[in-house]
Design an enzyme around this catalytic site. Sequence first.
Site, PDB file in Angstrom:
ATOM      1  CG  HIS A 187      -1.954  -1.139   1.121  1.00  0.00           C
ATOM      2  ND1 HIS A 187      -2.950  -1.316   2.053  1.00  0.00           N
ATOM      3  CD2 HIS A 187      -2.126  -2.141   0.228  1.00  0.00           C
ATOM      4  CE1 HIS A 187      -3.691  -2.362   1.738  1.00  0.00           C
ATOM      5  NE2 HIS A 187      -3.198  -2.883   0.637  1.00  0.00           N
ATOM      6  CD  GLN A 454     -19.915 -32.707 -10.227  1.00  0.00           C
ATOM      7  OE1 GLN A 454     -19.170 -31.921 -10.786  1.00  0.00           O
ATOM      8  NE2 GLN A 454     -21.230 -32.525 -10.183  1.00  0.00           N
TER       9      GLN A 454
END
Length: 709
Positions: A187, A454
């Site tokens: 930042h 899955q």
Amino acid sequence: SSSSSSSSRPTNIFIGDRPAAATIPTAQPHAAEPDLLNEPRAKFVDPGGMPGERYQRYHEEKAKGGLALTMFGGSSTVSPDSPSAFGQINCTNDAVIPYFQGLADAVHRHGALTMIQLTHLGWRTADDVADWLPVVAPSRVRERAHRSFPVEMDQQDIDRVVNDFGLAAKRVQLGGLDGLEVFAGGHLIDSFWSRRSNLRTDKYGGSLANRVRFALEVLEEIRRQVGPDFVVGMRIQGKASHKLKDPGWKLPGDSEDDLSHEECLEIAAIIANSGMVDFFNVNAGTIETDNKLATCIPSMYGPLAPHLEVAASFKREFKLPVLHATRIIDLSTARRAVKEGLLDMAGMTRAHIADPHIVNKLRSGQEDRIRPCVGAGYCLDRIYVGQDALCLHNAANGREHQGMPHVITPADGARQKRVVVIGGGPAGLEAARVCALRGHRVSLFEAAKELGGQVRLAQRATWRRDLGGVADWLADEVNKLGVEVHLNSYVEEEEVLQESPDIVIVATGGVPDTLGFEGPGVRSVWDVLSEPGSVGQEVLIFDDHGKQQAPSCAEQLARSGKSVELVTADRMVAQGMGALNWPIFLRNLYGLGVTLTPDLNLEAVESTDSGRCKVVLRNEYSGLAVEREVDTVIIEHGTVPCTEVFDNLRPSSSNDGKVDLPSLLSTPSRAQGALPGREGFLLFRVGDAVSCRNIHAAIYDSLRLCKDF
């Protein structure tokens, strides 16, 4: 170190005569609890950037779960020209103070401490949001991830931002919080430190002492506002490649103008010697590109705790307490880090998103029932596209304000119901788990030889094996709860009716949709992960989904020596994938020589006389057709719901298989009931048996439906 007191209130560590961090109290003298904290991450703020009820309930849940310190407000903004790019808390005015007071009260009532993270984003934000102010930075150097061209700060800008930091810190103190940390890495503050982003020739540029000047001015103003006794720390970075324990964990983009690790320690020494901070919170690496972000905050592709040595080097160098959180997802790693003196507190941030009750489960001897973080990165993937930070497989996280429970309690005074669940994937397992915890008798029928659906296919794809932790935890829970599990059991209407159910939940999932293309050379991703030997040498994968399925398949095949082209009609490969995952896939796919082709639609697949496949593709924009000849065509277009048993059961159900949406979506939600004039069992379907979605959607379907049974 941890206290042996049985008190629910954490003690403080004192450095000099200021409290510097919090520790967890141990429930028993012999309990081996590491010092844990939750670091700021979630995005659940109200409009205007205020931490309202949803935000407060989210952090209160972690305090209920036994956490010592919950840090919140990731990248909370201090200035108007540091706008909320992904839903941060707005600390630029006094309106935030009562919200802080509400959050502090909620967390304190459960014996925990709370702190906030303050920052000015600098170049790491956008100029076309909030007040549409230009982005500011030490120099006119653009951060590629957020794409804004910054204005070089003059002295008035610097003085204004320094003052804004101090005012925001005072609001934190008035709000009753226990401390704050100033975020530097990536930042504004850090952009002053780096020679790459700081090209100044005045007193804020050039030498290291000059580049650190802005950070010191910020800390001086914060101390002037909050005084010497309020806890103030700094999130600071080291070099990600410093003594990397896993040389296979590739680090992209290390350039000469990045800070060296030695320079990072020099910066930390200047700040520590100023006497203005009480702790360092250490991370590693830089975040100005998506590729670097995926290394700084690794998903399941990276090793566990990859930057622990970076943080340990700060611990050895300074007397200040050192905090650190990067993929510390298990208690054994946290214990070791604290016990061996590598850290003073271990941040298990994503782990506490998966299960905010880690500490309570540890204290009660139920460590084996902690829901694991599998490192999917779903929470952070969502943040970086402006969505809520939700856990892949804990659907209650972030929905506490809606009454979604982390702890399921038995139904009050209700008779035990007979529940039949058809399907043992995530949706079916969650339905069985919740119904069993509600006190009902549950039978689960799964057609396959193992539970997981899955997920068991997905975990076969190279580095995504940790996804199996989702199914493992759910399967273990239903076993512990006494659910009757029937494997290799394909049930039809008659078998279900023989169970005399009160409630039937159909979680039969779906089957691959190959868009109607058939032929000896056409496969689905499922086919390939199940039987990789069924694929020829030259492969074209058409991805009309954009998530992990096709890239996983492409990577697996390329690693086995296949020649692979990954084609999509989207403008980029993996367009629907998040920022912690697609950089890894692209890094690997490029490295393996996979051809990546966007903007092409699949138009035809024909068998040739030689037994190969002629593929016709058409450009989405030019309309021009191109052809390929390959051995195998793999198509990824999601799944088609398996609804046969559901359709056959609907006439016998009391609700015609329909969900009463007003009851489901009310807050608090209400139990489902029968339609007027109908008798029989209640029938519902969940997960991919409804439509092709993801693991989170499947689990959320079941949680919010079954919690009211």
